[in-house]
Write a protein that holds these residues in place. Structure first.
Motif, short mmCIF file in Angstrom:
data_model
loop_
_atom_site.label_atom_id
_atom_site.label_comp_id
_atom_site.label_asym_id
_atom_site.label_seq_id
_atom_site.Cartn_x
_atom_site.Cartn_y
_atom_site.Cartn_z
N ALA A 1 0.83 -1.20 0.08
CA ALA A 1 -0.09 0.01 -0.08
C ALA A 1 0.83 1.16 0.10
CB ALA A 1 -1.00 -0.05 1.24
N ALA A 2 1.86 1.33 0.77
CA ALA A 2 2.90 2.31 0.89
C ALA A 2 3.49 2.60 -0.60
CB ALA A 2 3.95 2.22 1.95
N ALA A 3 3.98 1.38 -1.36
CA ALA A 3 4.63 1.79 -2.49
C ALA A 3 3.53 2.34 -3.53
CB ALA A 3 5.15 0.30 -2.72
N GLN B 1 1.20 4.36 -2.92
CA GLN B 1 0.89 5.70 -2.51
C GLN B 1 2.19 6.61 -3.01
OE1 GLN B 1 0.17 6.06 1.56
NE2 GLN B 1 -1.87 4.86 1.51
N GLN B 2 3.21 5.94 -3.19
CA GLN B 2 4.52 6.70 -3.57
C GLN B 2 4.46 6.76 -5.12
OE1 GLN B 2 7.83 4.83 -1.74
NE2 GLN B 2 7.26 5.51 0.34
N GLN B 3 3.75 6.02 -5.64
CA GLN B 3 3.75 5.97 -7.09
C GLN B 3 3.29 7.51 -7.76
OE1 GLN B 3 1.88 2.52 -8.69
NE2 GLN B 3 3.59 1.02 -8.14
N PRO B 4 4.15 8.08 -8.58
CA PRO B 4 3.43 9.19 -9.14
C PRO B 4 2.10 9.21 -9.89
CG PRO B 4 5.41 8.71 -10.63
CD PRO B 4 5.30 7.68 -9.25
N ALA B 5 1.43 10.16 -9.66
CA ALA B 5 0.06 10.05 -10.47
C ALA B 5 0.16 10.28 -12.08
CB ALA B 5 -0.88 11.15 -10.03
N ALA B 6 -0.39 9.37 -12.68
CA ALA B 6 -0.31 9.57 -14.23
C ALA B 6 -0.53 10.90 -14.61
CB ALA B 6 -1.00 8.44 -14.87
#
Length: 236
Positions: free
Chosen positions: A221-223, A225-230
């Protein structure tokens, strides 16, 4: 060719054991914690202790009591797993007998032997999966009890170390030799652990998951959340 089939056959026809029917530390179940340490001789280095934490947990009252209660609480699962094991062995026996007969032929058909062997292994692997599925509630109980004990373990270790004046605790496999038994804190830590958790809850609550699963989900879940939004796209 015959040797390779013989080796594979051994693996394919090994009788299944009831996976997970013993506590997580079953290999240490009969490994009693050391009794009162014998009188030490020679010079004793103060502040150093030795403890076998795995054996302490296995011999704790909570672990031993849970192992006994589990045989009754999960009797239906144990019986179903044993029935499945018997059914699987009965299914495998004629296939193994045919494999051995075909292999002993004057001119064995290697292609046929390979096909029969793959069939044996497939049936056995599926049987193991079925048994593990049946015993899943047992495994969850083991993990739940283990986690409760581990939750009190650090406090038990600290309490024993404080009472014995120990500032450095070593595992037995890290010690080449010890002068007498004065260094061993197994019984002291076991006493503290039993005082902190004399018994554990056997059946996990609905929806409970082992710590490893919870941590893995939290990391995932943390990973995410850290992914940049497209980036948004749109026409002119």
């Amino acid at each position: 060719m015959r040797n390779s089939f013989k080796t594979a056959l051994l693996a394919a026809t090994t009788l299944l054991v009831l996976a997970g029917t013993q506590p997580a530390l079953a290999k240490d179940k009969d490994k009693a914690a050391p009794a009162a340490a014998p009188a030490a001789t020679g010079t004793i280095a103060q502040g150093i202790g030795i403890a076998d934490i795995e054996a302490i947990v296995a011999n704790s009252s909570a672990q031993q009591t849970a192992a006994t209660q589990r045989q009754t609480t999960y009797k239906a699962q144990f019986d179903a797993a044993k029935a499945k094991e018997d059914q699987l062995n009965a299914q495998l026996k004629p296939l193994v007998d045919k494999f051995n007969a075909d292999r002993a032929a004057a001119k064995p058909n290697n292609a046929l032997l390979q096909q029969e062997l793959e069939q044996l292994q497939g049936i056995q692997n599926q049987g193991k999966q079925d048994i593990q599925k049946i015993l899943m509630p047992v495994g969850m109980s083991q993990a739940y009890v283990q986690e409760q004990i581990e939750g009190k373990l650090n406090d038990a270790i600290k309490n024993a170390m404080t009472k014995k004046g120990v500032s450095l605790l070593l595992a037995p496999d890290s010690v080449i030799a010890a002068n007498g038994g004065a260094y061993y804190l197994n019984q002291d830590i076991l006493n503290e652990l039993n005082a902190l958790i004399p018994a554990a809850q056997l059946v996990p609550p609905a929806g409970w998951e082992p710590r490893q699963v919870r941590e893995a989900k939290a990391q995932q879940a943390a990973a995410q959340q850290q992914q940049p939004a497209a980036p948004a796209t749109g026409g002119r």
